[in-house]
Design a protein around this motif. Structure first.
Motif, PDB file in Angstrom:
ATOM      1  N   ASP A  12      32.221  14.720  34.539  1.00  0.00           N
ATOM      2  CA  ASP A  12      30.659  15.201  34.445  1.00  0.00           C
ATOM      3  C   ASP A  12      29.713  14.732  33.502  1.00  0.00           C
ATOM      4  O   ASP A  12      28.986  13.915  33.375  1.00  0.00           O
ATOM      5  N   VAL A  13      30.389  14.704  32.121  1.00  0.00           N
ATOM      6  CA  VAL A  13      29.912  14.381  30.903  1.00  0.00           C
ATOM      7  C   VAL A  13      29.815  12.803  30.941  1.00  0.00           C
ATOM      8  O   VAL A  13      28.809  12.147  30.463  1.00  0.00           O
ATOM      9  N   SER A  14      30.797  12.188  31.229  1.00  0.00           N
ATOM     10  CA  SER A  14      30.953  10.730  31.345  1.00  0.00           C
ATOM     11  C   SER A  14      29.823  10.385  32.335  1.00  0.00           C
ATOM     12  O   SER A  14      29.405   9.175  32.309  1.00  0.00           O
ATOM     13  N   GLU A  15      29.842  11.176  33.418  1.00  0.00           N
ATOM     14  CA  GLU A  15      28.832  10.423  34.513  1.00  0.00           C
ATOM     15  C   GLU A  15      27.425  10.508  33.929  1.00  0.00           C
ATOM     16  O   GLU A  15      26.593   9.597  34.306  1.00  0.00           O
ATOM     17  N   VAL A  16      27.089  11.602  33.204  1.00  0.00           N
ATOM     18  CA  VAL A  16      25.807  11.731  32.595  1.00  0.00           C
ATOM     19  C   VAL A  16      25.455  10.609  31.636  1.00  0.00           C
ATOM     20  O   VAL A  16      24.305  10.007  31.710  1.00  0.00           O
ATOM     21  N   ALA A  17      26.542  10.280  30.787  1.00  0.00           N
ATOM     22  CA  ALA A  17      26.236   9.130  29.656  1.00  0.00           C
ATOM     23  C   ALA A  17      26.424   7.671  30.650  1.00  0.00           C
ATOM     24  O   ALA A  17      25.277   6.918  30.280  1.00  0.00           O
ATOM     25  N   ARG A  18      27.076   7.673  31.618  1.00  0.00           N
ATOM     26  CA  ARG A  18      26.742   6.205  32.370  1.00  0.00           C
ATOM     27  C   ARG A  18      25.505   6.358  33.019  1.00  0.00           C
ATOM     28  O   ARG A  18      25.049   5.108  33.026  1.00  0.00           O
ATOM     29  N   ARG A  56      36.214  17.716  22.453  1.00  0.00           N
ATOM     30  CA  ARG A  56      36.420  16.477  22.957  1.00  0.00           C
ATOM     31  C   ARG A  56      36.276  16.460  24.400  1.00  0.00           C
ATOM     32  O   ARG A  56      35.957  15.477  25.286  1.00  0.00           O
ATOM     33  N   ARG A  57      36.783  17.652  25.021  1.00  0.00           N
ATOM     34  CA  ARG A  57      36.518  17.768  26.582  1.00  0.00           C
ATOM     35  C   ARG A  57      35.112  17.540  27.107  1.00  0.00           C
ATOM     36  O   ARG A  57      34.718  16.933  28.033  1.00  0.00           O
ATOM     37  N   PHE A  58      34.187  17.989  26.323  1.00  0.00           N
ATOM     38  CA  PHE A  58      32.602  18.112  26.468  1.00  0.00           C
ATOM     39  C   PHE A  58      31.976  16.743  25.820  1.00  0.00           C
ATOM     40  O   PHE A  58      30.776  16.851  25.633  1.00  0.00           O
ATOM     41  N   SER A  59      32.795  15.805  25.489  1.00  0.00           N
ATOM     42  CA  SER A  59      32.048  14.452  25.046  1.00  0.00           C
ATOM     43  C   SER A  59      32.666  13.362  25.806  1.00  0.00           C
ATOM     44  O   SER A  59      33.426  13.076  26.264  1.00  0.00           O
ATOM     45  N   ALA A  60      31.447  12.238  25.665  1.00  0.00           N
ATOM     46  CA  ALA A  60      31.619  10.985  26.345  1.00  0.00           C
ATOM     47  C   ALA A  60      30.750   9.958  25.626  1.00  0.00           C
ATOM     48  O   ALA A  60      29.587  10.436  25.236  1.00  0.00           O
ATOM     49  N   ALA A  61      30.967   8.709  25.978  1.00  0.00           N
ATOM     50  CA  ALA A  61      30.174   7.528  25.391  1.00  0.00           C
ATOM     51  C   ALA A  61      30.226   6.477  26.607  1.00  0.00           C
ATOM     52  O   ALA A  61      31.284   6.386  27.144  1.00  0.00           O
ATOM     53  N   CYS A  62      29.084   5.527  26.416  1.00  0.00           N
ATOM     54  CA  CYS A  62      28.874   4.524  27.271  1.00  0.00           C
ATOM     55  C   CYS A  62      28.045   3.833  26.628  1.00  0.00           C
ATOM     56  O   CYS A  62      26.735   3.817  26.561  1.00  0.00           O
ATOM     57  N   HIS A 110      27.463  14.973  24.381  1.00  0.00           N
ATOM     58  CA  HIS A 110      28.391  16.073  24.208  1.00  0.00           C
ATOM     59  C   HIS A 110      27.702  17.318  24.554  1.00  0.00           C
ATOM     60  O   HIS A 110      26.417  17.422  24.245  1.00  0.00           O
ATOM     61  N   CYS A 111      28.208  18.418  24.980  1.00  0.00           N
ATOM     62  CA  CYS A 111      27.828  19.635  25.588  1.00  0.00           C
ATOM     63  C   CYS A 111      28.600  20.857  25.224  1.00  0.00           C
ATOM     64  O   CYS A 111      28.816  21.465  25.927  1.00  0.00           O
ATOM     65  N   ALA A 112      29.228  20.892  24.043  1.00  0.00           N
ATOM     66  CA  ALA A 112      30.284  21.850  23.818  1.00  0.00           C
ATOM     67  C   ALA A 112      29.766  23.304  23.305  1.00  0.00           C
ATOM     68  O   ALA A 112      30.470  24.162  23.332  1.00  0.00           O
ATOM     69  N   VAL A 113      28.321  23.509  23.047  1.00  0.00           N
ATOM     70  CA  VAL A 113      27.798  24.532  22.619  1.00  0.00           C
ATOM     71  C   VAL A 113      27.256  25.359  23.672  1.00  0.00           C
ATOM     72  O   VAL A 113      26.299  24.761  24.539  1.00  0.00           O
ATOM     73  N   MET A 167      22.481  13.896  22.745  1.00  0.00           N
ATOM     74  CA  MET A 167      22.583  12.344  23.123  1.00  0.00           C
ATOM     75  C   MET A 167      22.080  11.488  21.988  1.00  0.00           C
ATOM     76  O   MET A 167      21.014  11.723  21.611  1.00  0.00           O
ATOM     77  N   SER A 168      22.995  10.682  21.500  1.00  0.00           N
ATOM     78  CA  SER A 168      22.557   9.728  20.552  1.00  0.00           C
ATOM     79  C   SER A 168      22.185   8.423  21.173  1.00  0.00           C
ATOM     80  O   SER A 168      23.098   8.094  22.210  1.00  0.00           O
ATOM     81  N   LEU A 169      21.348   7.616  20.942  1.00  0.00           N
ATOM     82  CA  LEU A 169      20.809   6.206  21.269  1.00  0.00           C
ATOM     83  C   LEU A 169      21.805   5.260  20.620  1.00  0.00           C
ATOM     84  O   LEU A 169      22.191   5.674  19.301  1.00  0.00           O
ATOM     85  N   PRO A 170      21.916   4.103  21.027  1.00  0.00           N
ATOM     86  CA  PRO A 170      22.566   2.893  20.490  1.00  0.00           C
ATOM     87  C   PRO A 170      21.877   2.607  19.372  1.00  0.00           C
ATOM     88  O   PRO A 170      20.612   2.902  19.106  1.00  0.00           O
ATOM     89  N   PHE A 171      22.563   1.870  18.642  1.00  0.00           N
ATOM     90  CA  PHE A 171      21.855   1.715  17.175  1.00  0.00           C
ATOM     91  C   PHE A 171      20.770   0.456  17.327  1.00  0.00           C
ATOM     92  O   PHE A 171      19.808   0.645  16.721  1.00  0.00           O
ATOM     93  N   GLU A 172      20.912  -0.337  18.379  1.00  0.00           N
ATOM     94  CA  GLU A 172      19.864  -1.249  18.634  1.00  0.00           C
ATOM     95  C   GLU A 172      18.626  -0.699  19.278  1.00  0.00           C
ATOM     96  O   GLU A 172      17.594  -1.179  19.266  1.00  0.00           O
ATOM     97  N   LEU A 173      18.718   0.376  19.813  1.00  0.00           N
ATOM     98  CA  LEU A 173      17.499   1.003  20.453  1.00  0.00           C
ATOM     99  C   LEU A 173      16.860   2.055  19.631  1.00  0.00           C
ATOM    100  O   LEU A 173      15.880   2.511  19.968  1.00  0.00           O
TER     101      LEU A 173
END
Length: 520
Positions: A190-196, A263-269, A275-278, A100-106
């Motif tokens: 599921d990945v989108s839910e984690v990001a949200r 891309r199936r294992f990637s999401a952003a909010c 992402h969790c492809a590995v 997980m990457s944090l927003p630039f402002e954070l």
């Protein structure tokens, strides 16, 4: 080259930061640079290793052991962390890497505030556990993860993000012991839910503690806060800079195809990218352990020495991991280079590896799911008057019937001989492939800190205590720290006997045409 750059420009940058900003560089930053300059310096003391066969001696210098710019100590910490986690923490079950990457402002706030960093990493781990337990659908089951904090990006920039190695399933307590259940792979939703959910919980936590500034941009811009030297370093490492374009090779077909598949294992909010492809299977042992390589990747240092290059005009070029619009190198002046290194040094008492769920230090599940060292790995001496016990055989992939939760099954010869094959994976089992890769337990991590010679042999295949003349085993003869004795020994061997020091401070605007050459 890195050592020469720090030695030449450290005093200049420290003096420049003290004169320019409201507060000088923190003491831990200066101590990390000073420790790097003292690392591997024989004039500050050494260990004497002696070969009884041919009488040859080898002097081993001390290391700084600091979390600074030292690439040698960073590599040792990376390999030590990987050996400890693979042998003593991560059970023999599938593991999935979540990033997980944090927003630039954070990113700047998380880099400076340890409580913000800990809260973001904890929220991310809790959401991974929630999704994993829901996918497994086992009542009362638990999962666990190990989180790694990375404060850096691929271009010497401050980029706070998290690599979390999560168990790809859940553990269930039964009357017979602990049983593992695989979880189905997460879907795009599921990945989108984690990001949200991470985004919602992070904003709520920041708002409650007053870190979220919701004022208008015009009102915030009217404030004039004089930054400290570390704040200025962080802002500089967050910004862009000058780049250099050189010829490079484009990605081939398989790499591009892999990016499309993940891309199936990637999401952003709103800047929270997940992402969790590995995924690493349970039995990944062999000559090279994929699990150990993954842990090394998660705990690696901020930069690689082969990416740093000195240009003829005195500037430093750093090779980017991926070209950006044809730009391949970030170009920096010596002062900017030192500022970026200072921003990437983690503060003291801020753990970079964190345990969650069943791996938490106070969890009652930890002793049930983590691997145990086999009997032959324990260095116990037999009692007087009794014959020594035979060495335990290498464990087999199949596990016996699990024992009670309070007593994990032992790896005895009788239990393994009469065990029936089962599809259930025993969490405390060490596979035969992994045990053989450790030279039948010779390179097993029996404690949290692995001996330096064992670690070098395990990580790089180099036996540091093998005599270079007769190839016999050397022994540590003495540890010499007295400056007078050190000086006499080094003078006798025609080696430098004076400790290395940094160059004196000078005008930071001084720009040499070549490194090490006076402006005149």
């Amino acid at each position: 080259m890195l050592y020469g750059l720090v030695q030449e420009h450290l005093a200049t940058y420290v003096a420049h930061a003290a004169r320019t900003y409201a507060a000088p560089l923190p003491k831990y930053v200066v101590a990390a640079f000073d420790g790097y300059l003292a690392c591997d310096d024989l004039a500050r003391g050494f260990v004497r290793c002696h070969c009884d066969g041919c009488g040859h001696d080898v002097l081993v210098a001390f290391s700084c052991k600091l979390r600074g710019p030292c690439p040698s100590c960073a590599s040792r910490r990376m390999c030590n962390e990987a050996a400890t986690l693979v042998d003593r923490i991560l059970p023999n079950v599938p593991v999935r890497q979540w990033v997980m990457s944090l927003p630039f402002e954070l990113r700047a706030l998380a880099a400076k505030r340890s409580d913000v960093l800990a809260a973001m990493e904890r929220i991310f781990a809790e959401e991974i556990a929630r999704v994993t337990t829901r996918l497994a659908s086992i009542a009362g089951a638990r999962t666990g993860s190990v989180g790694f904090v990375q404060r850096f990006g691929s271009s010497l920039n401050v980029h706070v993000h998290f690599h979390t190695l999560a168990i790809d399933g859940v553990f269930e307590k039964t009357a017979m012991g602990v049983r593992f259940h695989d979880a189905p792979p997460p879907s795009k939703d599921d990945v989108s839910e984690v990001a949200r959910r991470v985004r919602e919980r992070a904003l709520l936590w920041l708002r409650r503690r007053g870190y979220l500034d919701e004022r208008a941009a015009e009102e915030r811009s009217n404030e004039t806060i004089e930054p400290s030297a570390l704040d200025a370093c962080t802002q500089l490492a967050l910004a862009g800079g000058a780049y250099l374009a050189r010829p490079f090779e484009h990605k081939d077909g398989p790499d591009a195809a892999f990016e499309r598949r993940e891309r199936r294992f990637s999401a952003a909010c709103d800047g929270f990218d997940v992402h969790c492809a590995v995924r690493i299977a349970a039995d990944d042992g062999g000559r090279r352990s994929a699990r150990e390589r993954l842990v090394r990747y998660c705990s690696r240092s901020a930069f690689a020495l082969d990416r740093i290059e000195l240009l003829p005009d005195g500037r430093i070029a750093h090779l980017l991991k991926s070209p950006r619009r044809g730009r391949t190198h970030r170009v920096m002046s010596p002062m900017e280079f030192m500022a970026r290194l200072a921003a990437l040094i983690p503060p003291p008492k801020t753990p970079l590896v964190r345990y969650h769920g069943v791996f938490a230090p106070r969890s009652s599940w930890r002793s049930l799911v983590t691997p145990k060292p086999p009997a032959r790995a324990a260095k116990s001496e037999p009692c007087a008057g009794h014959a020594p016990l035979p060495a335990a055989p290498a464990p087999a992939p199949a596990s016996p019937a699990p024992a009670s939760p309070c007593a994990p099954p032992a790896l005895s010869a009788r239990s393994l001989a009469h065990a029936e094959p089962t599809v259930r994976v025993e969490p405390t089992l060490i596979s035969v492939l992994h045990w053989g890769r450790l030279l039948e337990g010779e390179l097993f991590a029996t404690s949290r800190y692995v001996e330096w010679a064992v670690l070098m042999k395990r990580s790089f295949g180099f036996d540091a205590l093998r005599c270079p003349r007769c190839e016999r085993r050397m022994r540590v003869l003495s540890t010499i720290t007295d400056s007078a004795v050190v000086r006499r020994i080094l003078d006798h061997l025609n080696l430098p006997s004076q400790p290395r020091t940094a160059a004196p401070a000078r005008d930071p605007t001084w720009e040499p045409m070549a490194f090490g050459v006076d402006a005149a």
